[in-house]
Design an enzyme around this catalytic site. Structure first.
Site, PDB file in Angstrom:
ATOM      1  N   ASP A   7      17.250  23.888  22.491  1.00  0.00           N
ATOM      2  CA  ASP A   7      18.004  23.741  23.907  1.00  0.00           C
ATOM      3  C   ASP A   7      19.452  23.430  23.933  1.00  0.00           C
ATOM      4  O   ASP A   7      20.000  23.404  22.735  1.00  0.00           O
ATOM      5  CB  ASP A   7      17.202  22.989  24.931  1.00  0.00           C
ATOM      6  CG  ASP A   7      17.261  21.570  24.589  1.00  0.00           C
ATOM      7  OD1 ASP A   7      17.903  21.114  23.532  1.00  0.00           O
ATOM      8  OD2 ASP A   7      16.924  20.655  25.567  1.00  0.00           O
ATOM      9  N   CYS A  64      16.062  19.836  20.009  1.00  0.00           N
ATOM     10  CA  CYS A  64      16.780  19.579  21.375  1.00  0.00           C
ATOM     11  C   CYS A  64      17.302  18.215  21.274  1.00  0.00           C
ATOM     12  O   CYS A  64      17.669  17.940  20.275  1.00  0.00           O
ATOM     13  CB  CYS A  64      15.473  19.230  22.302  1.00  0.00           C
ATOM     14  SG  CYS A  64      14.297  18.257  21.936  1.00  0.00           S
ATOM     15  N   THR A  66      16.684  14.943  21.711  1.00  0.00           N
ATOM     16  CA  THR A  66      16.400  14.052  21.088  1.00  0.00           C
ATOM     17  C   THR A  66      14.964  14.374  20.045  1.00  0.00           C
ATOM     18  O   THR A  66      14.713  13.794  19.208  1.00  0.00           O
ATOM     19  CB  THR A  66      15.114  13.121  21.984  1.00  0.00           C
ATOM     20  OG1 THR A  66      14.179  13.835  22.659  1.00  0.00           O
ATOM     21  CG2 THR A  66      15.992  12.349  23.057  1.00  0.00           C
ATOM     22  N   HIS A  97       1.574  15.987   3.467  1.00  0.00           N
ATOM     23  CA  HIS A  97       0.277  15.590   3.857  1.00  0.00           C
ATOM     24  C   HIS A  97      -0.196  16.365   5.233  1.00  0.00           C
ATOM     25  O   HIS A  97      -1.437  16.525   5.423  1.00  0.00           O
ATOM     26  CB  HIS A  97       0.629  14.014   4.335  1.00  0.00           C
ATOM     27  CG  HIS A  97       0.625  13.056   3.256  1.00  0.00           C
ATOM     28  ND1 HIS A  97       0.786  11.638   3.471  1.00  0.00           N
ATOM     29  CD2 HIS A  97       1.236  13.285   1.895  1.00  0.00           C
ATOM     30  CE1 HIS A  97       1.002  11.172   2.223  1.00  0.00           C
ATOM     31  NE2 HIS A  97       0.970  12.207   1.129  1.00  0.00           N
ATOM     32  N   HIS A 133      -6.116  15.436   2.239  1.00  0.00           N
ATOM     33  CA  HIS A 133      -5.249  16.008   3.190  1.00  0.00           C
ATOM     34  C   HIS A 133      -5.580  17.585   3.878  1.00  0.00           C
ATOM     35  O   HIS A 133      -5.532  17.731   4.983  1.00  0.00           O
ATOM     36  CB  HIS A 133      -3.769  16.281   2.576  1.00  0.00           C
ATOM     37  CG  HIS A 133      -3.323  14.869   2.292  1.00  0.00           C
ATOM     38  ND1 HIS A 133      -3.076  13.983   3.150  1.00  0.00           N
ATOM     39  CD2 HIS A 133      -2.748  14.308   1.185  1.00  0.00           C
ATOM     40  CE1 HIS A 133      -2.426  12.847   2.721  1.00  0.00           C
ATOM     41  NE2 HIS A 133      -2.251  13.149   1.229  1.00  0.00           N
TER      42      HIS A 133
HETATM   43  C1  RB5 Z   1      18.076  17.564  27.470  1.00  0.00           C
HETATM   44  O1  RB5 Z   1      19.233  16.954  28.067  1.00  0.00           O
HETATM   45  C2  RB5 Z   1      17.304  16.697  26.707  1.00  0.00           C
HETATM   46  O2  RB5 Z   1      16.260  16.283  27.901  1.00  0.00           O
HETATM   47  C3  RB5 Z   1      16.311  17.675  25.864  1.00  0.00           C
HETATM   48  O3  RB5 Z   1      17.353  18.143  25.034  1.00  0.00           O
HETATM   49  C4  RB5 Z   1      15.433  16.843  24.976  1.00  0.00           C
HETATM   50  O4  RB5 Z   1      15.943  15.883  24.441  1.00  0.00           O
HETATM   51  C5  RB5 Z   1      14.149  16.574  25.501  1.00  0.00           C
HETATM   52  O5  RB5 Z   1      13.378  16.020  24.909  1.00  0.00           O
END
Ligand code: RB5
Length: 148
Positions: A7, A64, A66, A97, A133
């Site tokens: 994203d 993304c 995080t 694993h 595993h």
């Molecule tokens: C986008 O701002 C952010 O929420 C997305 O990239 C991600 O971190 C969501 O988990």
């Protein structure tokens, strides 16, 4: 073939990842997003995860902000074992694993040089094939089967 999905929060890091994949000669299919304009990660993750589940791609790299949203979204698709990794040890262990088939990175968490090392570790580490595993991955597959 590696499925790529990001994203806007992962867009910048994905450009570095793609440069690395190009220079190392990996083949990939890019499911977007294709700019830093805001978009919804579940919409991008779903077709990329489906491509892996269907066998059209064998692994994925999803990014993304995080890494959390992409992890949650990717793991909704049957057959996906997506792992959010912040260092090479996690990448090595999740291949060895968990036989993870999707690496997830946080574009706002992981610096490009570290991200590239994590990608390379993920792509070059094989599943251990140890009995314990294999048994645990089979249990994950059973959980998938139970929800279809
Ligand atoms: C986008 O701002 C952010 O929420 C997305 O990239 C991600 O971190 C969501 O988990």
């Amino acid at each position: 073939m590696i499925a790529l999905a990001c994203d806007h929060g992962g867009f910048e890091l994905m450009q570095d990842v793609k440069k690395h994949l190009d220079s190392a000669g990996y083949e990939y299919k890019d499911f977007g997003t294709f700019s830093s304009e805001s978009c919804d990660y579940p919409v991008i993750a779903a077709p990329a995860a489906e491509a892996i589940s269907a066998g059209n791609c064998d692994k994925g790299i999803f990014i993304c902000g995080t890494g959390i949203g992409m992890s949650i979204a990717a793991n909704k698709t049957c057959g996906i074992r997506a792992a959010l990794c912040t260092d090479c040890y996690m990448a090595e262990m999740t291949r060895s694993h968990n036989d993870a088939n999707v690496l997830v990175l946080g574009g706002r968490v992981t610096k490009p040089d570290v991200g590239i090392k994590i990608v390379e570790t993920f792509l070059t580490t094989d599943f251990s094939n140890e009995e314990k595993h294999c048994r645990r991955v089979a249990m994950l597959n059973q959980l998938d089967a139970a929800r279809t």
